[in-house]
Scaffold this active site. Structure first.
Site: not given
Ligand code: PGA
Ligand code: ZN
Length: 397
Positions: A173, A304
């Site tokens: 990220e 998300k």
């Molecule tokens: P991921 O990580 O997209 O790999 O799940 C993001 C998070 O855990 O916030």
């Molecule tokens: Zn997370």
């Protein structure tokens, strides 16, 4: 005409919508031709003729068409990309930016950014147990200023790593690739980077995404750095001691997704001192949020869209969290795209916080920059949501 692109996660919760992949030998099984065919055939046939401005109708059509609990038939990726494309098409039809399409009256606040400084966990080949070491600039007055403050800390943290002789690189990220002897050392260097960047008295605070499901399950947490096993109670004590020692204001997934008792204990112990965010624990699921509220787990939710599959269901999760007076954080995935729609969701839905990774890699910068563009449209933006979404504003030392 609207477009949407599905992201993908590495540290996925086991209750998330299923990312449909092709399997087989080609592209290590990761191809998405089946998901694309589902969009072009079944999904297109069901949606053609519907009004894109009726997001709820389009999204419920998608979920009814799929008929499975985790959207494994058509694919969560096929469905979320379509749901995003519907919103994009509606905004274009109305001739307004997406955030404006969502906010109705155009009166919104900018979200407070959570910016990753060090990436770890499964985003950096397990070089730290903790997945995200982030900062949140509680002292900022505008989104622009908030990003500048985080950029300062990111730059100084890089300089500190370089001075220590670390080989420099970035994780999934965009946070600096971790080169630490312990999780605590990452916290020490992050704290001293905030100091060296000149921020004091709680202006910039630390957030952690522990992503504990990656190294533990209810009752047992096994840390690689330090080679140590913890019971749930010992692990909660450890995290609490970090909150005592470091300027931490928010902790995400402190315990594993199956550790209900641990989450309840952690929230009871720490919930009035830090924001306790459920990510894998809640998977953007309205009924899981209701259960968590009823049982005293968490006081904030990570949102998300691809965890649940449609924007309508994501909004419902947000609504339940707001009813409980929780903090709400719109988040990107580790496998992110250039799509900036989630920045519009955070603004248009008036979420307190936005978490899209670090201050490097264009799929991250695109989303921060989109926030700057929205803020500069000015005429409709009331102010800055700031720390209002946090349960408590902690002061640095
Ligand atoms: P991921 O990580 O997209 O790999 O799940 C993001 C998070 O855990 O916030
Ligand atoms: Zn997370």
């Amino acid at each position: 005409m609207g477009r949407g692109i599905a992201p993908a996660g590495a540290s996925r919760g086991s209750n998330e919508a299923i990312d449909l992949r092709d399997g087989g030998p080609e592209q290590a099984g990761l191809g998405v031709n089946r998901a694309i065919s589902n969009v072009n055939d079944e999904i297109a046939a069901a949606l053609l003729g519907l009004d894109a401005c009726d997001q709820t109708l389009c999204d419920t059509t998608l979920t009814h068409l799929d008929q499975t609990a985790k959207k494994e038939r058509l694919g969560g990726n096929a469905i979320v990309a379509t749901s995003m494309a519907v919103l994009d098409a509606a905004a274009k039809h109305c001739g307004v930016p997406v955030w404006r399409q969502l906010s109705g009256d155009g009166v919104v606040q900018m979200p407070l950014p959570q910016v990753q400084i060090f990436g770890g966990g499964v985003h950096a080949a397990g070089r730290t147990d903790i997945q995200d070491f982030l900062v949140m600039p509680l002292g900022a007055e505008t989104f622009d200023e908030a990003l500048c403050m985080c950029a300062d800390v990111y730059r100084v943290a890089g300089e500190q790593m370089a001075r220590r002789g670390s080989r420099m690189g970035v994780a999934d990220e965009g946070g600096w690739w971790p080169d630490f002897e312990s999780n605590e050392q990452a916290l020490q260097i992050l704290t001293s980077s905030i100091d060296e960047a000149g921020y004091q008295n709680g202006q910039v605070m630390i957030c952690l995404d522990v992503a504990a499901s990656e190294f533990g399950k209810a009752g047992r947490y096994r840390l690689k750095l330090g080679d140590h096993d913890y019971s749930t109670a010992e692990w909660i004590d450890k995290l609490s001691s970090w909150v005592d020692q470091y300027p931490i204001v928010s902790i995400e997934d402190p315990v594993a997704e199956d550790d209900q008792d641990g989450m309840r204990l952690f929230t009871a112990a720490m919930g009035n001192r830090v924001q306790v965010i459920g990510d894998d624990f809640l998977v953007t699921n309205a009924s899981r949020i209701d259960q968590a509220v009823a049982s005293g787990c968490c006081n904030a939710v990570l949102l998300k869209p691809n965890q649940v599959g449609t924007l309508t269901e994501t909004y419902e999760a947000l609504r339940r969290a707001k009813l409980a007076k929780w903090g709400t954080v719109v988040s990107a995935r580790s496998g992110e795209t250039e799509d900036v729609l989630i920045t519009h969701l955070a603004v248009g839905w008036d979420c307190g916080q936005l978490k899209v990774g670090s201050f490097a890699r264009s799929e991250r910068m695109a989303k921060w920059n989109e926030g700057l563009r929205i803020e500069r449209q000015g005429w409709a933006v009331r102010g800055f949501a700031g720390a209002g979404a946090l349960p408590v504003q902690r002061r640095l030392r």
